[in-house]
Design a protein around this motif. Sequence first.
Motif, PDB file in Angstrom:
ATOM      1  N   GLY A 297      33.347  39.380  43.795  1.00 59.78           N
ATOM      2  CA  GLY A 297      34.061  39.856  42.618  1.00 59.78           C
ATOM      3  C   GLY A 297      34.161  38.814  41.517  1.00 59.78           C
ATOM      4  N   ALA A 298      34.360  37.567  41.894  1.00 58.93           N
ATOM      5  CA  ALA A 298      34.482  36.487  40.913  1.00 58.93           C
ATOM      6  C   ALA A 298      33.175  36.179  40.206  1.00 58.93           C
ATOM      7  CB  ALA A 298      35.013  35.221  41.591  1.00 58.93           C
ATOM      8  N   GLU A 299      32.051  36.655  40.765  1.00 58.91           N
ATOM      9  CA  GLU A 299      30.739  36.385  40.186  1.00 58.91           C
ATOM     10  C   GLU A 299      30.273  37.475  39.222  1.00 58.91           C
ATOM     11  OE1 GLU A 299      28.225  35.942  43.559  1.00 58.91           O
ATOM     12  OE2 GLU A 299      29.062  33.997  44.135  1.00 58.91           O
ATOM     13  N   VAL A 300      31.017  38.569  39.121  1.00 66.88           N
ATOM     14  CA  VAL A 300      30.643  39.637  38.189  1.00 66.88           C
ATOM     15  C   VAL A 300      31.070  39.225  36.783  1.00 66.88           C
ATOM     16  CG1 VAL A 300      30.985  42.044  37.547  1.00 66.88           C
ATOM     17  CG2 VAL A 300      30.843  41.415  39.963  1.00 66.88           C
ATOM     18  N   PRO A 301      30.131  39.093  35.834  1.00 67.52           N
ATOM     19  CA  PRO A 301      30.492  38.680  34.476  1.00 67.52           C
ATOM     20  C   PRO A 301      31.457  39.681  33.835  1.00 67.52           C
ATOM     21  CG  PRO A 301      28.124  38.502  34.828  1.00 67.52           C
ATOM     22  CD  PRO A 301      28.676  39.257  36.005  1.00 67.52           C
ATOM     23  N   GLU A 302      32.388  39.172  33.054  1.00 62.77           N
ATOM     24  CA  GLU A 302      33.329  40.049  32.375  1.00 62.77           C
ATOM     25  C   GLU A 302      33.785  39.434  31.062  1.00 62.77           C
ATOM     26  OE1 GLU A 302      37.529  38.999  34.541  1.00 62.77           O
ATOM     27  OE2 GLU A 302      36.189  40.378  35.602  1.00 62.77           O
ATOM     28  N   PHE A 303      34.302  40.296  30.184  1.00 65.98           N
ATOM     29  CA  PHE A 303      34.846  39.817  28.904  1.00 65.98           C
ATOM     30  C   PHE A 303      35.937  40.782  28.457  1.00 65.98           C
ATOM     31  CE2 PHE A 303      31.323  42.609  27.746  1.00 65.98           C
ATOM     32  CZ  PHE A 303      31.826  43.359  26.693  1.00 65.98           C
ATOM     33  N   GLU A 304      36.697  40.348  27.455  1.00 67.17           N
ATOM     34  CA  GLU A 304      37.762  41.182  26.915  1.00 67.17           C
ATOM     35  C   GLU A 304      37.602  41.312  25.414  1.00 67.17           C
ATOM     36  OE1 GLU A 304      41.601  39.752  27.988  1.00 67.17           O
ATOM     37  OE2 GLU A 304      41.423  40.391  30.091  1.00 67.17           O
ATOM     38  N   GLN A 305      37.976  42.478  24.907  1.00 65.95           N
ATOM     39  CA  GLN A 305      37.993  42.683  23.461  1.00 65.95           C
ATOM     40  C   GLN A 305      38.992  43.778  23.126  1.00 65.95           C
ATOM     41  OE1 GLN A 305      33.928  44.119  22.496  1.00 65.95           O
ATOM     42  NE2 GLN A 305      34.855  46.148  22.371  1.00 65.95           N
ATOM     43  N   ASP A 306      39.928  43.472  22.275  1.00 72.29           N
ATOM     44  CA  ASP A 306      40.843  44.464  21.695  1.00 72.29           C
ATOM     45  C   ASP A 306      41.436  45.424  22.727  1.00 72.29           C
ATOM     46  OD1 ASP A 306      40.218  43.356  19.215  1.00 72.29           O
ATOM     47  OD2 ASP A 306      38.504  44.694  18.949  1.00 72.29           O
TER      48      ASP A 306
END
Length: 289
Positions: A148-157
């Motif tokens: 799970g920690a290796e799945v790329p992720e990002f946040e926006q608005d």
Amino acid sequence: MSTVATSPLNQPREVERLVAGQPTSDGAGVKLNRVLTNNLQRRLDPFLMLDHFGTDNPDDYIAGFPDHPHRGFETITYMLNGRMRHRDSAGHEGLISDGGVQWMTAGRGVIHSETPEQNEGRMAGFQLWLNLPAKDKLREPWYRDIAGAEVPEFEQDGVKVRVIAGESHGVAGAVQREHTAPLYLDLSLAPGARFEQPLPAGFNAFVYVFEGGLKFESGCLVPPGRMAILANTPGSDGVRLQSGDQATRALLIAGQPLNEPIAQYGPFVMNTEAELVQAVRDFQAGRLA
């Protein structure tokens, strides 16, 4: 984790139709909701099946999926909660837990099992079947566990995006595929949040809501447990999603169609009936990997 700006779309896709999943069971009696069924395989090419499983009752999942064969496609298991162990006849073994992904290319054939490694608690997640092009259906099996920690992720608005496959706003996913070019996003939207994702006009795409709800500019509402097939409108450049007054979780999945014949018999997906007959004979003769 990073914050990424979104690019505005000129012609976002709308919903072609909503699909309700079919409650069923698989393996040794694991209860699940089959969202993408056989009758949608041509419309959503290259995707063959999507199952959603989720329960707090161990009786619904404890027996798991004992040894069974596959040939001709890829399986992608995405765990939201719980632990599942994979073993296969090609010598691969792995354990995925919360947020992890198990990506298996069956290729010419593999026999594998998927066994829950818990006796209580919640077990929830998805299994997606992704077709292989004819030239790769008999390739060597391949397997990868992604924590799970290796799945790329990002946040926006107000939106958190986990990029399992493909690319979203400059963030490359954990897996890439050349011919089907799958996009597989797990979206978590705060109430009222909006998310835009560019999509090639020729890709088939769908959204599956499993918590909360989404709405489209046309007024179409997508409640939990429903899949929205996105229209392949000429000139469309992506999809625009907005949550309602509740926090929302949804999968956005898209891919480049193979436009090849699909012949399926249970766990074998080939291009012709003759290839299916050969797959069954190979399995019966112990010739799978």
